[in-house]
Design a protein around this motif. Structure first.
Motif, mmCIF file in Angstrom:
data_model
loop_
_atom_site.group_PDB
_atom_site.id
_atom_site.type_symbol
_atom_site.label_atom_id
_atom_site.label_comp_id
_atom_site.label_asym_id
_atom_site.label_seq_id
_atom_site.Cartn_x
_atom_site.Cartn_y
_atom_site.Cartn_z
ATOM 1 N N VAL A 117 -52.611 -48.342 -35.564
ATOM 2 C CA VAL A 117 -51.270 -47.783 -35.469
ATOM 3 C C VAL A 117 -50.835 -47.651 -34.015
ATOM 4 O O VAL A 117 -49.616 -47.668 -33.705
ATOM 5 C CB VAL A 117 -51.207 -46.413 -36.186
ATOM 6 N N GLU A 118 -51.785 -47.565 -33.083
ATOM 7 C CA GLU A 118 -51.437 -47.435 -31.675
ATOM 8 C C GLU A 118 -50.769 -48.702 -31.143
ATOM 9 O O GLU A 118 -49.905 -48.637 -30.267
ATOM 10 C CB GLU A 118 -52.693 -47.106 -30.858
ATOM 11 N N VAL A 119 -51.180 -49.849 -31.660
ATOM 12 C CA VAL A 119 -50.504 -51.106 -31.271
ATOM 13 C C VAL A 119 -49.054 -51.067 -31.705
ATOM 14 O O VAL A 119 -48.140 -51.429 -30.944
ATOM 15 C CB VAL A 119 -51.226 -52.314 -31.911
ATOM 16 N N LEU A 120 -48.803 -50.627 -32.928
ATOM 17 C CA LEU A 120 -47.440 -50.580 -33.458
ATOM 18 C C LEU A 120 -46.606 -49.550 -32.701
ATOM 19 O O LEU A 120 -45.438 -49.811 -32.360
ATOM 20 C CB LEU A 120 -47.479 -50.239 -34.951
ATOM 21 N N ARG A 121 -47.181 -48.385 -32.409
ATOM 22 C CA ARG A 121 -46.452 -47.350 -31.665
ATOM 23 C C ARG A 121 -46.135 -47.799 -30.251
ATOM 24 O O ARG A 121 -45.061 -47.485 -29.721
ATOM 25 C CB ARG A 121 -47.280 -46.059 -31.639
ATOM 26 N N HIS A 122 -47.055 -48.536 -29.657
ATOM 27 C CA HIS A 122 -46.833 -49.019 -28.295
ATOM 28 C C HIS A 122 -45.608 -49.932 -28.239
ATOM 29 O O HIS A 122 -44.754 -49.789 -27.347
ATOM 30 C CB HIS A 122 -48.074 -49.766 -27.806
ATOM 31 N N VAL A 123 -45.510 -50.845 -29.182
ATOM 32 C CA VAL A 123 -44.366 -51.765 -29.201
ATOM 33 C C VAL A 123 -43.081 -51.006 -29.503
ATOM 34 O O VAL A 123 -42.037 -51.228 -28.856
ATOM 35 C CB VAL A 123 -44.602 -52.879 -30.240
ATOM 36 N N ALA A 124 -43.126 -50.103 -30.486
ATOM 37 C CA ALA A 124 -41.925 -49.342 -30.836
ATOM 38 C C ALA A 124 -41.460 -48.480 -29.660
ATOM 39 O O ALA A 124 -40.251 -48.405 -29.363
ATOM 40 C CB ALA A 124 -42.212 -48.465 -32.055
ATOM 41 N N ALA A 125 -42.400 -47.843 -28.956
ATOM 42 C CA ALA A 125 -42.036 -47.004 -27.816
ATOM 43 C C ALA A 125 -41.429 -47.846 -26.691
ATOM 44 O O ALA A 125 -40.474 -47.418 -26.019
ATOM 45 C CB ALA A 125 -43.263 -46.249 -27.312
ATOM 46 N N HIS A 126 -41.972 -49.053 -26.469
ATOM 47 C CA HIS A 126 -41.443 -49.943 -25.433
ATOM 48 C C HIS A 126 -39.972 -50.242 -25.681
ATOM 49 O O HIS A 126 -39.131 -50.137 -24.762
ATOM 50 C CB HIS A 126 -42.261 -51.236 -25.402
ATOM 51 N N TYR A 127 -39.616 -50.570 -26.897
ATOM 52 C CA TYR A 127 -38.230 -50.942 -27.179
ATOM 53 C C TYR A 127 -37.318 -49.738 -27.282
ATOM 54 O O TYR A 127 -36.123 -49.824 -26.966
ATOM 55 C CB TYR A 127 -38.169 -51.797 -28.446
ATOM 56 N N HIS A 128 -37.861 -48.616 -27.709
ATOM 57 C CA HIS A 128 -37.025 -47.407 -27.685
ATOM 58 C C HIS A 128 -36.652 -47.050 -26.249
ATOM 59 O O HIS A 128 -35.523 -46.622 -25.971
ATOM 60 C CB HIS A 128 -37.762 -46.245 -28.357
ATOM 61 N N GLY A 129 -37.602 -47.227 -25.325
ATOM 62 C CA GLY A 129 -37.293 -46.985 -23.911
ATOM 63 C C GLY A 129 -36.214 -47.931 -23.408
ATOM 64 O O GLY A 129 -35.294 -47.519 -22.675
ATOM 65 N N LEU A 130 -36.291 -49.204 -23.765
ATOM 66 C CA LEU A 130 -35.268 -50.174 -23.348
ATOM 67 C C LEU A 130 -33.903 -49.822 -23.910
ATOM 68 O O LEU A 130 -32.878 -49.948 -23.224
ATOM 69 C CB LEU A 130 -35.668 -51.580 -23.797
ATOM 70 N N LEU A 131 -33.875 -49.380 -25.163
ATOM 71 C CA LEU A 131 -32.590 -49.023 -25.777
ATOM 72 C C LEU A 131 -31.973 -47.812 -25.066
ATOM 73 O O LEU A 131 -30.733 -47.747 -24.893
ATOM 74 C CB LEU A 131 -32.797 -48.725 -27.266
ATOM 75 N N GLN A 132 -32.802 -46.863 -24.678
ATOM 76 C CA GLN A 132 -32.270 -45.716 -23.941
ATOM 77 C C GLN A 132 -31.684 -46.140 -22.597
ATOM 78 O O GLN A 132 -30.631 -45.645 -22.170
ATOM 79 C CB GLN A 132 -33.392 -44.677 -23.728
ATOM 80 N N VAL A 159 -31.553 -56.866 -27.350
ATOM 81 C CA VAL A 159 -32.456 -56.045 -26.551
ATOM 82 C C VAL A 159 -33.912 -56.468 -26.784
ATOM 83 O O VAL A 159 -34.717 -56.530 -25.844
ATOM 84 C CB VAL A 159 -32.267 -54.554 -26.892
ATOM 85 N N ILE A 160 -34.245 -56.780 -28.025
ATOM 86 C CA ILE A 160 -35.621 -57.199 -28.346
ATOM 87 C C ILE A 160 -35.971 -58.480 -27.603
ATOM 88 O O ILE A 160 -37.027 -58.592 -26.970
ATOM 89 C CB ILE A 160 -35.780 -57.382 -29.873
ATOM 90 N N ARG A 161 -35.067 -59.461 -27.645
ATOM 91 C CA ARG A 161 -35.359 -60.735 -26.976
ATOM 92 C C ARG A 161 -35.457 -60.563 -25.472
ATOM 93 O O ARG A 161 -36.260 -61.228 -24.802
ATOM 94 C CB ARG A 161 -34.287 -61.756 -27.330
ATOM 95 N N GLY A 162 -34.653 -59.646 -24.940
ATOM 96 C CA GLY A 162 -34.701 -59.422 -23.498
ATOM 97 C C GLY A 162 -35.870 -58.575 -23.051
ATOM 98 O O GLY A 162 -36.155 -58.497 -21.849
#
Length: 626
Positions: free
Chosen positions: A540-555, A575-578
């Protein structure tokens, strides 16, 4: 004109002679003996199966013990006529014995094993009588007068084996090895459908007390290398499974419609111009539920034989996947996958259907654990047409036929995950489905084989299960077994898809869609982690890491005013592609993402035994319907 009184009289009803003999057998008289002439006539007349069944149904278990002399005489004289090999007495004896054993062995006795022995042979004579019976059956199967007589001998063996499965009587068929005779029968047949009976009997014999001692029929399966006979069995198996699948289709026809004028106009937004089609009246929903709950039919007990042969024999596995006789419209493996799809689609309707679903899933797991076979199933060629179940929404997309077998297997696993969600989750069924997905993704990733497949369907099914586990954690924890046995493979599949998806996803948009759906479910990931106390070494840490990365970009994007508060899918996709450049994926070491444990039957004996008992009951039902 006045009607004659003679015409008004009721015509007398005539009872067949054989039915009169059945009645005479169970008359409560002091003189129980019957002459040799009686028995000669008894086994010369064509049996009336329905009449004998009714007569036996009217007799209780206690009454049968009272009539033990008569029942023993029926059995003894039947065996004697089978051994004689003379027409028509041997054939009549086999037919009579099949019905007689089914009726006698279906009773509820106070002491089942000893009472059944008393009714059929007597405690003092059981060894001699049943050894004689086993020898007679084996000889008839191997070298009976005709193919029909040989087939009836197998039916009589099925009647005894299924009826006396919880007693020691079946052991006489382990002492007198029937395997060579059954395989010779298959070799001699010209009709592949005739392989059904011996294969069904073999499945029961292989499972008899197999966890208590080394079953000799299992050893026979392991050593069997006659490929022509195996191919005949596989062809017969395919025909049987296709018939069983068609029973589901007869309740609701679910073949996707091809393109026509109506569908084309509707597709381009001109549906009002389409010709009106008469709608056939549909059966009531409750009626359909009852029909589906009664499926699959009793012939599906052959899945037990399929499971055991696949577990014991690699040559059988290879031929199950590759054999495609030109005379059949549907390859056997297509029929196997098709019926598996229908059973999985309706698995939650009854415990019986769930157990057969597990048998089919485990057979597929055994096939996929063979590295070469798994690689073959994942290759772009050869392609395979498979009819998959689409009887309840959400429906699987109509696939472009044919496809690689791996695509069909992913579809039936995704469909199983989607249509069996409930609070009392069938954890064995879900773990089996996830095991298939995990094994296929490992093979695709290791061999870097892109697979043309509608991947969003699979991601949706997996993430729906993830949300379910996060929402109903208390209910899942109350289920038998360890919830992590289900949770860990789910997280491994998703993490593996993230880390290695570029090796098997056909294009970048397919990977973008996975990341998008993961970011969309980031709240469920956090809820899941807290509910099950998942540690740092969890996938689950792999999944959280990716989700947190993109949440930061969206902010960051919101802070710069590039996106609004409510994001559209297109904006999230951009945003995902970038964000791929700055994304550093964790290594996944120590999480076992690409490791899988081989199937060990001894660890699954609980449900395997239950499946065996269900198959025995179905064989009993099938024998009663002969």
């Amino acid at each position: 004109m006045e009607i004659s009184p003679l015409v008004q009289q009721a015509r007398p009803s005539f009872q067949p002679k054989i039915s009169q003999l059945y009645e005479e057998l169970f008359l409560d008289e002091d003189d129980h003996s019957h002459s040799e002439g009686f028995w000669s006539e008894f086994f010369l007349l064509r049996p009336d199966k329905a009449s004998l069944q009714r007569r036996l149904e009217a007799v209780s278990a206690d009454d049968l013990l009272h009539f033990q002399y008569e029942t023993q005489q029926i059995f003894l004289h039947a065996v004697r006529h089978i051994k004689s090999g003379r027409a028509p007495a041997d054939e009549v004896a086999l037919e009579t014995l099949t019905v007689f054993l089914a009726g006698v062995l279906s009773k509820r006795y106070t002491n089942p094993s000893s009472d059944i022995i008393t009714v059929l042979a007597g405690l003092d004579e059981v060894d001699a009588v049943f050894s004689d019976f086993a020898n007679a059956i084996e000889t008839t199967i191997r070298a009976g007068r005709t193919k029909d007589v040989r087939k009836k001998a197998i039916e009589a063996a099925l009647s005894l084996t299924s009826g006396a499965y919880q007693t020691s009587l079946v052991s006489y068929f382990t002492h007198r090895d029937l395997f060579p005779s059954l395989m010779k029968y298959v070799q001699d047949t010209d009709d592949v459908s005739q392989a059904f009976d011996p294969f069904l009997l073999l499945g029961l014999l292989v499972n008899y007390n197999k966890f208590e001692y080394r079953n000799p029929y299992r050893l026979r399966l392991e050593d069997f290398v006659n490929e022509a006979t195996i191919q005949t069995i596989v062809s017969g198996l395919g025909a049987t499974l296709a018939q069983s699948r068609n029973k589901y289709a007869s309740v609701i026809e679910d073949v996707p419609e091809g393109w026509n004028l109506s569908s084309t106009l509707t597709y381009i937004g001109l549906g009002v111009l389409a010709p009106i089609k008469a709608i056939a009246p549909a059966a009531a929903a409750d009626d359909n539920k009852e029909k589906f709950a009664a499926l699959p039919g009793p012939e599906v007990a052959i899945l037990l034989s399929t499971y055991d042969f696949a577990l014991a024999n690699k040559l059988f596995c290879y031929n199950l996947i590759t054999h495609s006789p030109p005379s059949t419209p549907e390859p056997p493996f297509s029929a196997f996958l098709s019926l598996t799809s229908y059973i999985l689609h309706h698995a939650s309707r009854s415990p019986r259907a769930s157990l057969y679903a597990l048998l089919a899933l485990t057979t597929l797991r055994i096939l996929l654990e063979d590295v070469l076979l798994c690689k073959r199933l994942c290759q772009p060629t050869p392609l395979l047409p498979v009819r998959l179940c689409r009887q309840r929404p959400p429906f699987l997309p109509p696939p472009p036929h044919p496809r690689p077998p791996a695509a069909h297997i992913l579809d039936l696993a995704a469909d199983a995950l989607t249509h069996n969600l409930r609070r009392r989750l069938d954890t064995d069924l879900y773990a089996g489905s996830l095991a298939l997905v995990h094994r296929l993704l490992c093979c695709l990733a290791q061999n870097r084989t892109p697979l043309a497949y509608h991947w969003p369907v699979l991601w949706q099914a997996l993430l729906s299960l993830l949300r379910f586990l996060a929402t109903y954690a208390a209910d899942v924890a109350a289920l038998p077994g360890d919830p992590h046995a289900l949770l860990t493979p789910l997280l491994r599949v998703l993490a593996l898809a993230l880390l290695s998806g570029s090796a098997f996803l056909p294009d970048a948009p397919a990977y973008d869609d996975l990341v998008y759906k993961l970011v969309e479910n980031s709240a469920a990931l956090e809820k899941l982690r807290a509910a099950y106390a998942l540690g740092e070494d969890s996938p689950v840490e792999v999944l959280r890491h990716v989700a947190a990365h993109y949440h930061g970009l969206l902010q960051v994007e919101r802070g710069k005013g590039r996106v609004g508060k409510d994001l559209s899918p297109r904006e999230v996709g951009r945003v995902i592609r970038g964000g791929y450049e700055g994304l550093v994926l964790p290594g996944g070491e120590g999480m076992g993402l690409e490791s899988w444990e081989g199937y060990r039957e001894g660890e699954e004996r609980g449900w395997v035994k239950r499946a065996g008992r269900v198959a025995v009951e179905d064989v009993r039902a099938w024998v009663r319907g002969l």
